[in-house]
Scaffold this active site. Structure first.
Site, PDB file in Angstrom:
ATOM      1  CG  ASN A  23      63.527  36.297  -6.026  1.00  0.00           C
ATOM      2  OD1 ASN A  23      62.646  37.223  -6.251  1.00  0.00           O
ATOM      3  ND2 ASN A  23      63.010  35.036  -5.940  1.00  0.00           N
ATOM      4  CB  CYS A 115      53.077  38.080  -8.749  1.00  0.00           C
ATOM      5  SG  CYS A 115      54.121  38.040 -10.217  1.00  0.00           S
ATOM      6  NE  ARG A 120      53.300  38.058  -2.960  1.00  0.00           N
ATOM      7  CZ  ARG A 120      54.262  38.376  -3.866  1.00  0.00           C
ATOM      8  NH1 ARG A 120      55.337  37.437  -3.763  1.00  0.00           N
ATOM      9  NH2 ARG A 120      54.025  39.180  -4.810  1.00  0.00           N
ATOM     10  CG  ASP A 306      59.380  31.907  -6.863  1.00  0.00           C
ATOM     11  OD1 ASP A 306      58.106  32.018  -6.675  1.00  0.00           O
ATOM     12  OD2 ASP A 306      60.173  32.601  -6.444  1.00  0.00           O
TER      13      ASP A 306
END
Length: 420
Positions: A23, A115, A120, A306
């Site tokens: 990330n 995902c 989002r 996460d």
């Protein structure tokens, strides 16, 4: 399509080294679009998402060289349109929007994929870019953004689930070459945002406040090439820590950043897990009987979404009742049904999962639905009796570098199987 075959019941023991943070590296790779000069990024994990980003940048005209953990990039000449088929596969690819707009004042990219863990939207990204002066249209699956020039502005990025990490990254990257001063309020505070700001600052950007809810960016005329080493992946480190506790093993995790993991380490200690910290090394083992804990996911520095799925596995193995509440993504409990196939007793009540722990898990075929669910199913398989087949592990390869090899190095009986 590959799957993992895991023969459970073996405690993990040994030493494992954490890879660079997925990330962090993706937006940093995108940030190289802001300069014509060569940039070198080190400690880059070997992941499918990194390969996708490299291909996306190449489709834009960037020279990309992958050499182990080192990536060299030079964006001397750019195209304003991103490859639709590549970008739509990976949500992280949206972070090319800000730097392309900042440097070229026009960009056309497809809406991103990734995902399936709930809606989002990128509305906050687009709102921030509009505040900087961009004209934006969306049609035929593409975002078209244009601006004669970007002008510094006061931008609020707070959303329903808290600040947006990629949105903060996009606005920072667009603002560094704008005219004037940009103030980002309700900015994401994640370490990955700080790492991006550090990278941009080394390129010559003027950024203050990264890691706090208020980031100030003063625009500059141009940026230059730099070398940079990516921060360690705090989610990977947390995954190995939970795997050690779940299998009643003892694992030393090298190259971690414990200062990025306070919420996770605190919950592990509350759960009866012993965590010894020495610099950038963590040694994790059970300190005795596991204890149930309640967890609520929150923006950084709270407990990360996460790590929710992995923690749920540990609680499924822990006698007693625990509640895990998801406040970031509304559809991040798809792993619950698969954990039930292994024998876990978990029920969903609104945004919370109620875990009645302590029941032994037994191996079964399971299907991964997203990246972190994949990691959770692997941990469950390691702790279960018998054999577990984890299918659709392409999700896993998006965010964990050679996890099967790393686990095998800790004594896990794990094998990658090609089912084609």
């Amino acid at each position: 399509m590959d799957s993992l075959m895991i023969k459970g019941g073996t405690p993990l023991r040994g030493v494992v080294t954490v890879s660079g943070a997925k990330n962090a590296v993706l937006p940093i790779m995108a940030a190289t679009l802001l300069t014509q000069e060569k940039c070198v990024i080190r400690r880059v994990p070997e992941l499918s998402d990194v390969r996708f980003m490299a291909e996306i940048l190449q489709s834009l005209g960037v020279e990309v060289k992958l050499d182990g953990e080192v990536v060299s990039l030079r964006a001397a000449r750019l195209k304003p349109i991103g490859n639709y088929e590549l970008i739509r596969k990976m949500r992280g690819s949206i972070c090319i929007l800000g730097p392309l707009l900042g440097r070229q004042h026009q960009v056309r990219v497809s809406l991103p994929g990734g995902c399936v863990i709930g809606t989002r939207p990128i509305d906050l990204h687009l709102k921030g870019l509009k505040d900087l002066g961009a004209r934006i249209t969306i049609e035929n699956g593409y975002v078209d953004a244009r601006a004669k020039r970007l002008i510094g502005a006061d931008i609020f990025l707070g959303g329903r689930a808290g600040p947006t990490v990629l949105g903060t990254a996009n606005i920072m990257m667009a603002a560094v070459l704008s005219d004037g001063v940009t103030t980002i309020e309700s900015a994401a505070c994640e370490p990955e945002v700080v790492d991006l700001a550090y990278f941009l600052s080394k390129m010559g950007a003027k950024i203050l406040g990264a890691g706090s809810p208020t980031i100030t960016v003063t625009g500059v005329k141009e940026l230059h090439g730099v070398e940079h080493e990516v921060i360690p992946d705090r989610i990977e480190a947390a995954t190995f820590a939970i795997a050690a506790a779940a299998t009643d093993g003892e694992v030393t995790i090298q190259g971690a950043r414990p200062d990025h993991m306070h919420a996770v380490l605190d919950k592990l200690k509350d759960a009866g897990v012993k965590v010894d910290r020495k610099g950038f090394t963590l040694t994790v083992k059970r300190g005795g009987r596991l204890k149930p804990v309640d967890v609520t996911t929150l923006p950084y520095a709270g407990f990360p979404t996460d790590v929710q799925a992995q923690m749920m596995v540990l609680m499924a193995l822990t006698p007693g009742l625990s509640i895990l509440t998801e406040r970031i993504f509304e559809s991040r409990f798809m792993h619950v049904a698969e954990l039930a196939r292994l024998g876990a007793d978990i029920s969903i009540e609104g945004p919370s999962a109620i875990v009645k722990g302590g029941r032994p898990l037994s191996g079964a075929p399971v299907m991964a639905s997203d990246l972190r669910a994949s990691a959770a199913l692997v941990i469950a398989g390691l702790a279960a009796k018998g054999t577990t087949h984890v299918n659709r592990i392409y999700h896993l390869d998006r965010g964990y570098e050679k996890i099967d090899h790393k686990l095998a190095g800790l004594g896990a009986r794990i094998e990658r199987v090609n089912q084609e």
